[in-house]
Design an enzyme around this catalytic site. Structure first.
Site, PDB file in Angstrom:
ATOM      1  N   ASP A   1      -7.606 118.538  46.531  1.00  0.00           N
ATOM      2  CA  ASP A   1      -8.387 119.613  45.840  1.00  0.00           C
ATOM      3  C   ASP A   1      -9.598 118.792  45.277  1.00  0.00           C
ATOM      4  O   ASP A   1      -9.851 117.594  44.930  1.00  0.00           O
ATOM      5  CB  ASP A   1      -7.565 120.055  44.546  1.00  0.00           C
ATOM      6  CG  ASP A   1      -7.265 118.931  43.418  1.00  0.00           C
ATOM      7  OD1 ASP A   1      -8.089 119.017  42.455  1.00  0.00           O
ATOM      8  OD2 ASP A   1      -6.323 118.201  43.592  1.00  0.00           O
ATOM      9  N   SER A   2     -10.863 119.510  45.126  1.00  0.00           N
ATOM     10  CA  SER A   2     -12.253 119.154  44.824  1.00  0.00           C
ATOM     11  C   SER A   2     -12.532 117.784  45.306  1.00  0.00           C
ATOM     12  O   SER A   2     -12.557 117.773  46.519  1.00  0.00           O
ATOM     13  CB  SER A   2     -12.035 118.849  43.223  1.00  0.00           C
ATOM     14  OG  SER A   2     -13.391 118.828  42.467  1.00  0.00           O
ATOM     15  N   ALA A   3     -12.566 116.891  44.451  1.00  0.00           N
ATOM     16  CA  ALA A   3     -12.831 115.320  45.151  1.00  0.00           C
ATOM     17  C   ALA A   3     -11.945 114.759  46.024  1.00  0.00           C
ATOM     18  O   ALA A   3     -12.163 114.020  47.277  1.00  0.00           O
ATOM     19  CB  ALA A   3     -13.058 114.251  44.039  1.00  0.00           C
TER      20      ALA A   3
ATOM     21  N   LEU B   1      -8.003 122.789  48.272  1.00  0.00           N
ATOM     22  CA  LEU B   1      -8.456 123.691  46.930  1.00  0.00           C
ATOM     23  C   LEU B   1      -9.880 123.444  46.633  1.00  0.00           C
ATOM     24  O   LEU B   1      -9.881 122.194  46.178  1.00  0.00           O
ATOM     25  CB  LEU B   1      -7.300 123.412  46.057  1.00  0.00           C
ATOM     26  CG  LEU B   1      -5.932 123.626  46.561  1.00  0.00           C
ATOM     27  CD1 LEU B   1      -5.084 123.421  45.239  1.00  0.00           C
ATOM     28  CD2 LEU B   1      -5.646 125.166  46.990  1.00  0.00           C
TER      29      LEU B   1
ATOM     30  N   HIS C   1     -12.430 126.910  39.289  1.00  0.00           N
ATOM     31  CA  HIS C   1     -12.255 125.677  40.322  1.00  0.00           C
ATOM     32  C   HIS C   1     -10.884 125.467  40.371  1.00  0.00           C
ATOM     33  O   HIS C   1     -10.284 125.255  39.288  1.00  0.00           O
ATOM     34  CB  HIS C   1     -13.265 124.501  39.837  1.00  0.00           C
ATOM     35  CG  HIS C   1     -13.397 123.423  40.757  1.00  0.00           C
ATOM     36  ND1 HIS C   1     -13.578 123.579  42.006  1.00  0.00           N
ATOM     37  CD2 HIS C   1     -13.020 122.167  40.318  1.00  0.00           C
ATOM     38  CE1 HIS C   1     -13.734 122.038  42.327  1.00  0.00           C
ATOM     39  NE2 HIS C   1     -13.562 121.463  41.550  1.00  0.00           N
TER      40      HIS C   1
END
Length: 301
Positions: free
Chosen positions: A147-149, A175, A274
């Protein structure tokens, strides 16, 4: 309509977490403030066993069903803007994936910026992926997720694996991935105020911490994997929120992947924050989890 739980969470994140980190420049202070997110984690099922191990001298969380000997490995790369981590929240989400699918999850504690800038985190995660293959795990028994980074690291890892001639995993789940360090997507401007968690200024600050100021090569596929070649990549499932800064990282990823023959399945959820699937109290999170489980089951069959 979004759920009342999502409306309440959006308001809470905007009024507390987003506001408190908007002017934070110190990485340790940012890490302290982001610990508030870990309070959204409930306890894991009694069926879940969590241990820690050293793989290639890298500390990893290992999450699986008790007494399970599943050969299917889930390599999960956590988010945190490359700077912080929320282990309780992430491990709880991973446990929710592990239980219905009988997976053996491995979560590397990769080094964080600014103490360990690019490519330290990617190098660490790549070593773990390669060690799974070297130890005899079949590529078809490996699932990558992030997810994200962590989504950035999944994509960069696959670009590097392709370059080095390593086999691809069975499938991948992302994600709200951070795939474009140039922030060239329309959502980076359009959702500057609607994003419930991050401001553009915080995102750019964390980017600079990760890249140690080297902004001369933002189109490098290991920095902005959106601009790499996806030919030969495995099937993907992506989830993102319509009002988050990185929405267009996901929409363009899906578009670029599909144009290059990759089976990329995208779901954009209205007004979700987020990485919303990590917030298990949301009905939308439960719905997204069901879709992810179904996707992985289809790939395993």
């Amino acid at each position: 309509m979004i759920s009342w739980q999502a409306k309440a969470l959006n308001l809470f994140l905007k009024q507390t977490v987003k506001r408190s980190i908007e002017n934070t420049k110190d990485a340790n202070k940012l890490r302290f403030q982001m610990r508030a997110l870990d309070k959204f984690s409930f306890g894991t099922s009694s069926k879940i066993e969590r241990t820690q191990s050293m793989r290639e001298s890298i500390l990893c969380d290992e999450i699986k069903l008790k007494y399970s000997y599943s050969k299917t490995k889930l390599l999960y790369l956590h988010g945190g803007a490359f700077v912080f981590k929320t282990p309780a929240m992430h491990n709880n989400f991973i446990a929710r994936l592990v239980e219905p699918l009988d997976l053996h999850a491995i979560v590397p504690d990769y080094p964080l910026a600014p103490e360990n800038p690019f490519p330290a985190a990617l190098d660490c995660c790549y070593i773990i992926y390669k060690s799974l293959l070297d130890s005899g795990t079949a590529p078809g028994d490996i699932i990558l997720a992030g997810d994200s980074a962590g989504g950035n690291l999944v994509l960069a890892l696959l670009h590097r694996a392709k370059r080095d001639g390593l086999p691809m995993p069975k499938c991948c789940v992302l994600l709200s991935p951070n795939a474009d360090m140039t922030q060239s997507g329309l959502s980076a401007v359009e959702n500057r105020y609607s994003d419930a968690l991050f401001s553009l200024e915080v995102m750019l600050h964390c980017r600079n911490l990760y890249l140690e100021g080297r902004n001369d090569d933002l189109h490098n596929e290991e920095i902005s994997p959106l601009f790499g070649d996806f030919t030969g990549f495995p099937p993907f499932m992506l989830h993102a929120g319509s009002t988050e800064l990185m929405r267009d990282d996901s929409t363009r990823l899906a578009e670029f992947m599909q144009a290059q023959g990759v089976a990329a399945h995208l779901q954009v959820w209205r007004e979700m924050p987020h990485v919303f699937p990590l917030f298990e109290q949301l009905p939308e999170s439960k719905a997204a989890l069901k879709q992810i489980v179904s996707f992985i089951q289809q790939q395993k069959n």
